[in-house]
Design a protein around this motif. Structure first.
Motif, PDB file in Angstrom:
ATOM      1  N   GLY A   1      -7.317  29.118 -27.759  1.00 51.01           N
ATOM      2  CA  GLY A   1      -7.472  30.577 -27.669  1.00 51.01           C
ATOM      3  C   GLY A   1      -6.283  31.235 -27.011  1.00 51.01           C
ATOM      4  O   GLY A   1      -5.463  30.585 -26.352  1.00 51.01           O
ATOM      5  N   TRP A   2      -6.219  32.550 -27.197  1.00 48.16           N
ATOM      6  CA  TRP A   2      -5.100  33.342 -26.653  1.00 48.16           C
ATOM      7  C   TRP A   2      -5.633  34.633 -26.047  1.00 48.16           C
ATOM      8  O   TRP A   2      -6.504  35.297 -26.634  1.00 48.16           O
ATOM      9  CB  TRP A   2      -4.136  33.674 -27.793  1.00 48.16           C
TER      10      TRP A   2
ATOM     11  N   TYR B   1      -3.995  29.923 -24.062  1.00 48.12           N
ATOM     12  CA  TYR B   1      -2.583  30.304 -23.976  1.00 48.12           C
ATOM     13  C   TYR B   1      -2.467  31.801 -23.702  1.00 48.12           C
ATOM     14  O   TYR B   1      -3.391  32.570 -23.998  1.00 48.12           O
ATOM     15  CB  TYR B   1      -1.873  29.998 -25.300  1.00 48.12           C
ATOM     16  N   THR B   2      -1.290  32.181 -23.199  1.00 44.41           N
ATOM     17  CA  THR B   2      -0.982  33.600 -23.006  1.00 44.41           C
ATOM     18  C   THR B   2       0.458  33.844 -23.465  1.00 44.41           C
ATOM     19  O   THR B   2       1.208  32.888 -23.717  1.00 44.41           O
ATOM     20  CB  THR B   2      -1.070  33.997 -21.515  1.00 44.41           C
TER      21      THR B   2
ATOM     22  N   GLU C   1       2.481  32.114 -30.478  1.00 43.45           N
ATOM     23  CA  GLU C   1       3.163  31.299 -31.486  1.00 43.45           C
ATOM     24  C   GLU C   1       2.498  29.916 -31.587  1.00 43.45           C
ATOM     25  O   GLU C   1       2.232  29.425 -32.684  1.00 43.45           O
ATOM     26  CB  GLU C   1       4.640  31.168 -31.090  1.00 43.45           C
ATOM     27  N   THR C   2       2.190  29.329 -30.438  1.00 46.59           N
ATOM     28  CA  THR C   2       1.550  28.010 -30.432  1.00 46.59           C
ATOM     29  C   THR C   2       0.195  28.062 -31.135  1.00 46.59           C
ATOM     30  O   THR C   2      -0.130  27.202 -31.952  1.00 46.59           O
ATOM     31  CB  THR C   2       1.357  27.517 -28.974  1.00 46.59           C
ATOM     32  N   VAL C   3      -0.569  29.096 -30.829  1.00 49.60           N
ATOM     33  CA  VAL C   3      -1.904  29.197 -31.436  1.00 49.60           C
ATOM     34  C   VAL C   3      -1.778  29.394 -32.950  1.00 49.60           C
ATOM     35  O   VAL C   3      -2.475  28.742 -33.736  1.00 49.60           O
ATOM     36  CB  VAL C   3      -2.727  30.340 -30.778  1.00 49.60           C
TER      37      VAL C   3
ATOM     38  N   VAL D   1      -7.516  31.120 -37.975  1.00 45.68           N
ATOM     39  CA  VAL D   1      -7.286  32.036 -36.849  1.00 45.68           C
ATOM     40  C   VAL D   1      -8.370  33.107 -36.896  1.00 45.68           C
ATOM     41  O   VAL D   1      -8.622  33.700 -37.949  1.00 45.68           O
ATOM     42  CB  VAL D   1      -5.882  32.688 -36.938  1.00 45.68           C
ATOM     43  N   VAL D   2      -9.035  33.313 -35.769  1.00 46.05           N
ATOM     44  CA  VAL D   2     -10.086  34.326 -35.675  1.00 46.05           C
ATOM     45  C   VAL D   2      -9.571  35.438 -34.768  1.00 46.05           C
ATOM     46  O   VAL D   2      -9.229  35.193 -33.611  1.00 46.05           O
ATOM     47  CB  VAL D   2     -11.382  33.732 -35.062  1.00 46.05           C
TER      48      VAL D   2
END
Ligand code: NAP
Length: 314
Positions: A166-167, A180-181, A187-189, A196-197
């Motif tokens: 998640g981001w 991640y932030t 980019e990683t996500v 991707v949701v």
């Protein structure tokens, strides 16, 4: 005597009647009235309003508002159109909404994961063709936005057996979900996800966030679900990604213009599933109970629930 509470909405008269009846049931000591039924004096006195997708301009008729309680979770129109306002905005935070969204994310993730859209196409061609089975644990789903709805959805996806990442803006700790932030995190996500949701609010930072560059980062053949707001994804970039095969399928519940115009190419695109903004509909009964409790806390204890940060936009 308490000031009357205006109910400001653009709902049809039948729905407005249900809102007013249900609010009055849970707030029997308050006079809750449609804005046009308030006298000029009552408009001057009103310190709190309940709003259901209102015309933000209508709120300008209530000069002494301290706060408004939206019965919707997304409040970008209120934030944008009333940027000069002096009152606070409270949005709906409802476990029933989280449940509905988590269920929708689970359902449509399974739709993509189990190739249901491919089998529907094959059936139309009378083609008997098994596709390879991939276990849920081999799929990574990236959830953009880990707030009330994103977190509940991520947890549901995890319980369904998917690998979940998640981001969000600030760091989050969610058991078994790698989070991640920042730009690198996004980019990683995007690079790591099969699906991707999107559950980000629409703000100045998220408008067009998923454009040509971001979509090109996604794995070839990945899928996307947008249950947040249409303008977070650049429609042209999405069509390009789907037409070139960069993305396999998109499930869209939200659009730049709603209702989606009849002539819009998304309706007939073979790789887009169009939904009419239904992934998490407000449950009137539970929403009214939450609004009632918040208004009681304000009347009796002078307490306001968490308010929207209008600078941040959500
Ligand atoms: P929320 O609780 O405010 O959560 C928003 C999440 O997005 C938070 O995790 C936030 O990060 C993250 N975020 C915001 N701006 C970001 C940025 N620039 N970069 C990275 N992360 C960012 O909102 P919610 O209740 O989950 O609702 C999300 C959206 O769903 C609503 O705004 C609404 O538009 C939409 N919605 C759709 C439906 C439907 O039926 N389709 C129904 C209800 C709501 P932090 O946690 O770090 O702040």
């Amino acid at each position: 005597m308490r000031a009357a509470i205006p109910f400001v909405s653009q709902e049809n008269p039948e729905k407005e009647r249900v809102w007013l009846e249900t609010l009055s049931k849970y707030l029997p000591d308050e006079a809750i009235l449609p804005l046009d039924k308030l006298s000029e004096g009552e408009r001057q006195l009103a310190d709190v309003a309940i709003v259901a997708n209102p015309d933000p301009q209508a709120l300008k008729q209530l000069p002494n508002l301290v706060w408004v309680h939206s019965v919707w979770a997304g409040v970008e129109r209120l934030v944008n159109d009333l940027s000069e306002q002096s009152f606070s905005i409270v949005r709906l935070v409802d476990p029933q909404l989280q449940e509905a969204m988590a269920e929708a994310v689970q359902a449509w993730s399974l739709y993509l994961h189990r190739d249901m859209f491919e089998y529907a196409k094959l059936q139309r061609q009378a083609t008997w063709q098994p596709l390879p089975y991939v276990p849920a644990s081999a799929r990574t789903i990236g959830v953009l936005g880990l707030g009330e709805l994103g977190r509940a959805s991520a947890e549901r996806l995890l319980a369904t057996g998917f690998n979940v990442i998640g981001w969000s803006r600030n760091e989050k700790i969610i058991d078994q979900v790698t989070t991640y932030t920042g730009d690198e995190g996004l980019e990683t996500v995007l690079k790591s996800s099969d699906i991707v949701v999107c559950l980000l609010p629409l703000t100045k930072d998220t408008r067009g966030l998923l454009g040509f560059e971001a979509l090109a980062m996604m794995q070839p053949g990945a899928c996307i679900i947008n249950f947040a707001r249409g303008d977070v994804i650049d429609e042209e970039a999405l069509q390009y990604a789907l037409n070139t095969g960069q993305l396999k399928h998109a499930v869209l519940d939200v659009f730049a213009i709603e209702p989606l115009p009849k002539s819009h190419p998304f309706w007939t695109h073979p790789n887009i599933t169009v939904l009419p903004h239904i992934s998490a509909q407000t449950n009137i009964d539970s929403a009214c109970q939450i609004v009632a409790q918040n208004i009681r806390n304000y009347r009796l204890l002078n307490l306001l629930p968490d308010v929207v940060d209008t600078k941040r936009g959500y």
